[in-house]
Design a protein around this motif. Structure first.
Motif, PDB file in Angstrom:
ATOM      1  N   UNK A 130      52.015  50.450  -1.082  1.00  0.00           N
ATOM      2  CA  UNK A 130      51.188  49.921   0.202  1.00  0.00           C
ATOM      3  C   UNK A 130      49.869  50.515  -0.247  1.00  0.00           C
ATOM      4  N   UNK A 131      49.663  50.428  -1.697  1.00  0.00           N
ATOM      5  CA  UNK A 131      48.618  50.544  -2.903  1.00  0.00           C
ATOM      6  C   UNK A 131      48.075  48.907  -3.421  1.00  0.00           C
ATOM      7  N   UNK A 132      48.808  47.476  -2.481  1.00  0.00           N
ATOM      8  CA  UNK A 132      48.573  46.630  -2.681  1.00  0.00           C
ATOM      9  C   UNK A 132      47.983  46.412  -0.827  1.00  0.00           C
ATOM     10  N   UNK A 133      46.781  45.547  -1.618  1.00  0.00           N
ATOM     11  CA  UNK A 133      46.020  45.796   0.535  1.00  0.00           C
ATOM     12  C   UNK A 133      46.421  45.047   1.479  1.00  0.00           C
ATOM     13  N   UNK A 134      47.774  44.303   2.004  1.00  0.00           N
ATOM     14  CA  UNK A 134      47.790  44.089   2.762  1.00  0.00           C
ATOM     15  C   UNK A 134      46.921  43.687   4.065  1.00  0.00           C
ATOM     16  N   UNK A 135      47.107  42.661   4.658  1.00  0.00           N
ATOM     17  CA  UNK A 135      45.864  41.645   5.588  1.00  0.00           C
ATOM     18  C   UNK A 135      45.990  41.910   6.698  1.00  0.00           C
ATOM     19  N   UNK A 136      46.131  42.752   7.007  1.00  0.00           N
ATOM     20  CA  UNK A 136      46.285  44.146   8.098  1.00  0.00           C
ATOM     21  C   UNK A 136      44.692  44.997   7.728  1.00  0.00           C
ATOM     22  N   UNK A 137      43.987  44.771   6.639  1.00  0.00           N
ATOM     23  CA  UNK A 137      42.906  45.448   6.149  1.00  0.00           C
ATOM     24  C   UNK A 137      41.771  44.692   6.254  1.00  0.00           C
ATOM     25  N   UNK A 138      41.886  43.156   6.324  1.00  0.00           N
ATOM     26  CA  UNK A 138      40.718  42.136   6.026  1.00  0.00           C
ATOM     27  C   UNK A 138      40.132  42.289   7.033  1.00  0.00           C
ATOM     28  N   UNK A 170      38.638  55.945  14.408  1.00  0.00           N
ATOM     29  CA  UNK A 170      39.330  54.800  13.997  1.00  0.00           C
ATOM     30  C   UNK A 170      39.716  55.184  12.725  1.00  0.00           C
ATOM     31  N   UNK A 171      40.056  56.098  11.929  1.00  0.00           N
ATOM     32  CA  UNK A 171      40.823  56.124  10.738  1.00  0.00           C
ATOM     33  C   UNK A 171      42.519  56.754  11.219  1.00  0.00           C
ATOM     34  N   UNK A 172      42.084  57.316  12.418  1.00  0.00           N
ATOM     35  CA  UNK A 172      43.538  57.741  12.627  1.00  0.00           C
ATOM     36  C   UNK A 172      44.286  56.710  14.090  1.00  0.00           C
ATOM     37  N   UNK A 173      42.761  55.945  14.144  1.00  0.00           N
ATOM     38  CA  UNK A 173      43.809  54.492  14.931  1.00  0.00           C
ATOM     39  C   UNK A 173      44.646  53.764  14.579  1.00  0.00           C
ATOM     40  N   UNK A 174      43.769  54.275  13.259  1.00  0.00           N
ATOM     41  CA  UNK A 174      44.362  52.283  12.423  1.00  0.00           C
ATOM     42  C   UNK A 174      45.330  53.494  11.693  1.00  0.00           C
ATOM     43  N   UNK A 175      46.354  53.936  12.183  1.00  0.00           N
ATOM     44  CA  UNK A 175      47.317  54.314  11.650  1.00  0.00           C
ATOM     45  C   UNK A 175      48.972  53.548  12.975  1.00  0.00           C
ATOM     46  N   UNK A 176      47.980  53.048  13.835  1.00  0.00           N
ATOM     47  CA  UNK A 176      49.275  52.005  14.522  1.00  0.00           C
ATOM     48  C   UNK A 176      48.709  50.752  13.774  1.00  0.00           C
ATOM     49  N   UNK A 177      47.276  50.086  13.753  1.00  0.00           N
ATOM     50  CA  UNK A 177      47.564  49.492  12.648  1.00  0.00           C
ATOM     51  C   UNK A 177      46.326  48.632  12.254  1.00  0.00           C
ATOM     52  N   UNK A 178      45.813  49.455  11.666  1.00  0.00           N
ATOM     53  CA  UNK A 178      44.717  48.932  10.258  1.00  0.00           C
ATOM     54  C   UNK A 178      43.386  47.337  10.930  1.00  0.00           C
ATOM     55  N   UNK A 179      44.055  47.264  12.071  1.00  0.00           N
ATOM     56  CA  UNK A 179      42.873  46.178  12.272  1.00  0.00           C
ATOM     57  C   UNK A 179      42.602  46.611  13.858  1.00  0.00           C
ATOM     58  N   UNK A 180      43.190  47.597  14.152  1.00  0.00           N
ATOM     59  CA  UNK A 180      42.478  48.469  15.027  1.00  0.00           C
ATOM     60  C   UNK A 180      41.065  49.818  14.691  1.00  0.00           C
ATOM     61  N   UNK A 181      41.174  49.732  13.386  1.00  0.00           N
ATOM     62  CA  UNK A 181      40.145  50.735  12.554  1.00  0.00           C
ATOM     63  C   UNK A 181      38.504  49.917  13.592  1.00  0.00           C
TER      64      UNK A 181
END
Length: 586
Positions: free
Chosen positions: A354-362, A495-506
């Motif tokens: 999980x420390x490898x930055x997935x593309x959902x964080x982009x 925003x961080x909480x909703x990011x639990x659903x998908x990081x794009x939702x931040x």
């Protein structure tokens, strides 16, 4: 019903043989207490138990312990031992250990076609007499010899049991002398010095100067196929179908229903679960690429060349693949860790992936870097990726010397023959992973989608605006914890909480909460220092629920809770340090 234990070294065709014998009549689970596949298959009155691939019975790993315990404590009628004819001397070492269990043995000698090309021609009748077992030459990839195995397993033929005392060798060197003596007597011809196709390819792929560039090229091609040519385009099409067609259609169909019911179906269940399901093409294509590389024999070479580097952080070379996959999506990275033979490697990899930055964080990186660091956007994003890698390396060393200190295991790998991947086997593995993802992770995603929808749409007095919702209340409760990191407002917390659903939702959550252009609004809530701190937190904190679901499915609740907890602590500590250092610089 007869119970047959199927054993063999890794990469000898055991999975292919199991699939050929049992077809679709299989059950897959986990052995009690460990995340090692437990596979059972059936045909007629025979049950095949596919035990983990092992090299010996010396109980170094959980896989070896499982196999030894099964043979000692379960009612096993026959041992079906598959070996690689082209590496028969090393494979027979396990066979001699299996004879000590005093069970009837069928020895399936696989890849005889490959062995013949290497100049190895065995007298199988003599080998059968010398070992006192039934010997059947097969080519599993082509289905040759499978009917003969089935016929023997379904007959009432009396097998000779082996006196274990005759094979209780004092050490490994005595054992190999015994094997060498047998092979001398049953080899018709053996020209092992003959240059083979495998040797010629290995001279290129394992060349000190070419190995790493070729590996990087193969990984680049895999990601290009997954995220540019096939997987991502299909996923994007499905995402468009969901958001542009299905959701508007549902909204229209449910227009006459109560607002809360419409929101639950559209914004909660369909949007939440659908947003995860659109990732399925990426997962399937990625697994297809990995399975093809694995089936061809190349992944074993990758593990070999990367082992030295990965050992420093407590992992074997094979763990490098899930780490690379994690840059695309953490879910398939977690699931692909199942290909690792050692349970220690699987768990440690799952903690670090999980420390490898997935593309959902982009999307988060992109908007914040563009707003606060417009002249250094690319550099900021690259440094975030690099930070994840560095922290994974450091934590790998820490975990190696703490949690997994007593679990060091030798890294043994057999470089298999190169072969064309079996379409049937690759397809079967992909379908298994897809089914597992949809059934297991999908149920958790469904539940969490409903929970997050409820929290963001209701207060204790009923359905309200998001600013008055339970989620906002929770955000205000969390905000003081994040204040030392530079972003102690409830909007960031939510925003961080909703990011639990998908990081794009931040980013999308911020767009709704701030109700305006983020380019103009974000500077009102963040400074450059708090912005970079926020990005570091997004990089390191708890991954999305699909990752949590996949991790829970693979490793259980306690392990998942530990992973969530350590990542939250890590995210807070590193963001705190970054924020205060950045304040001195920026």
């Amino acid at each position: 019903m007869k119970t047959v234990a199927l054993l063999g070294n890794p990469n000898v065709g055991k999975t292919t043989l199991f699939n050929l014998l049992t077809g679709s009549n299989q059950r897959i689970g986990n052995w009690a207490g460990v995340t090692v596949d437990k596979k059972e298959g059936f045909f007629e009155d025979v049950k095949i138990v596919d035990l983990p691939g092992i090299y010996a019975m010396d109980t170094f790993s959980n896989e070896e312990k499982i196999s030894k315990s099964f043979l000692e404590n379960e009612e096993v009628d026959i041992i079906l031992n598959i070996i690689d004819a082209s590496n028969i001397d090393r494979n027979l070492y396990l066979t001699t250990q299996l004879k000590q269990f005093n069970k009837p043995i069928i020895l399936a000698v696989n890849m005889i076609d490959v062995a013949e090309k290497k100049g190895i021609n065995l007298d199988f009748n003599k080998l059968s007499k010398l070992l006192n077992v039934i010997v059947i030459p097969i080519v599993a990839s082509k289905g040759k010899g499978i009917d003969e195995i089935k016929n023997i397993l379904t007959t009432n033929e009396q097998f000779l049991k082996v006196d274990s005392n005759n094979y209780n060798f004092k050490n490994e060197k005595e054992t190999y002398e015994y094997i060498e003596d047998i092979l001398k007597k049953c080899n018709k011809t053996m020209d092992i010095n003959k240059s083979t196709f495998k040797d010629k390819i290995d001279n290129i792929l394992l060349n000190p100067w070419l190995a790493y560039p070729l590996f990087i090229l193969s990984m680049a091609l895999m990601f290009q196929i997954t995220f540019s040519w096939i997987g991502q385009p299909i996923s994007d099409w499905l995402d468009g179908l969901l958001n542009d067609n299905l959701l508007p259609l549902l909204t229209n169909l449910l227009s006459n229903t109560s607002p809360w019911f419409q929101s639950l179906i559209v914004d909660g269940i369909v949007a939440g679960v659908g947003g995860i399901l659109v990732l399925l093409p990426i997962i399937l294509v990625l697994f297809a690429c990995i399975s093809i590389l694995e089936d061809s024999g190349y992944m074993s070479r990758v593990a070999f060349i990367m082992d030295k580097l990965m050992r420093k952080m407590g992992l074997s070379g094979k763990a490098f693949i899930p780490m690379i996959v994690g840059f695309g999506c953490t879910v398939p990275a977690i699931m692909s860790a199942r290909t690792l033979e050692s349970e220690k490697d699987r768990k440690l990899t799952a903690l670090l992936v999980p420390l490898m930055s997935c593309n959902a964080r982009l999307p988060v990186y992109a908007i914040f870097a563009a707003v606060f660091f417009p002249n250094y956007t690319g550099l900021v994003v690259a440094l975030l990726y690099l930070l994840g890698v560095i922290l994974a390396f450091i934590l790998g060393i820490i975990f190696k010397n703490t949690l997994f200190k007593k679990d060091e295991e030798p890294f043994i790998i057999e470089l298999p023959e190169y072969k064309l991947p079996s379409f049937k086997n690759v397809s079967k593995q992909i379908l298994e992973k897809a089914k597992s993802f949809l059934i297991k992770a999908g149920t958790i995603i469904f539940s969490m989608s409903v929970v997050i929808w409820f929290l963001s749409n209701f207060s204790f007095s009923g359905m309200v605006d998001v600013n008055d919702s339970i989620l906002a209340t929770i955000g205000n409760f969390i905000a003081p914890i994040l204040k030392p990191l530079g972003f102690g407002n409830w909007q960031s917390s939510v925003s961080l909480l909703t990011g639990l659903l998908a990081k794009e939702t931040v980013v999308s959550s911020m767009g709704v909460i701030f109700a305006g252009d983020l380019t103009a609004t974000l500077p009102l809530y963040f400074t450059a220092a708090s912005a970079i701190s926020f990005l570091v937190f997004v990089l390191l904190y708890t991954p999305c629920i699909s990752v949590i679901g996949a991790m829970k499915k693979e490793y259980g609740t306690k392990f998942t809770l530990f992973s969530i907890t350590y990542q939250l602590i890590l995210a807070w500590v590193v963001s705190f340090a970054v924020y205060h250092i950045a304040n001195l610089i920026l």
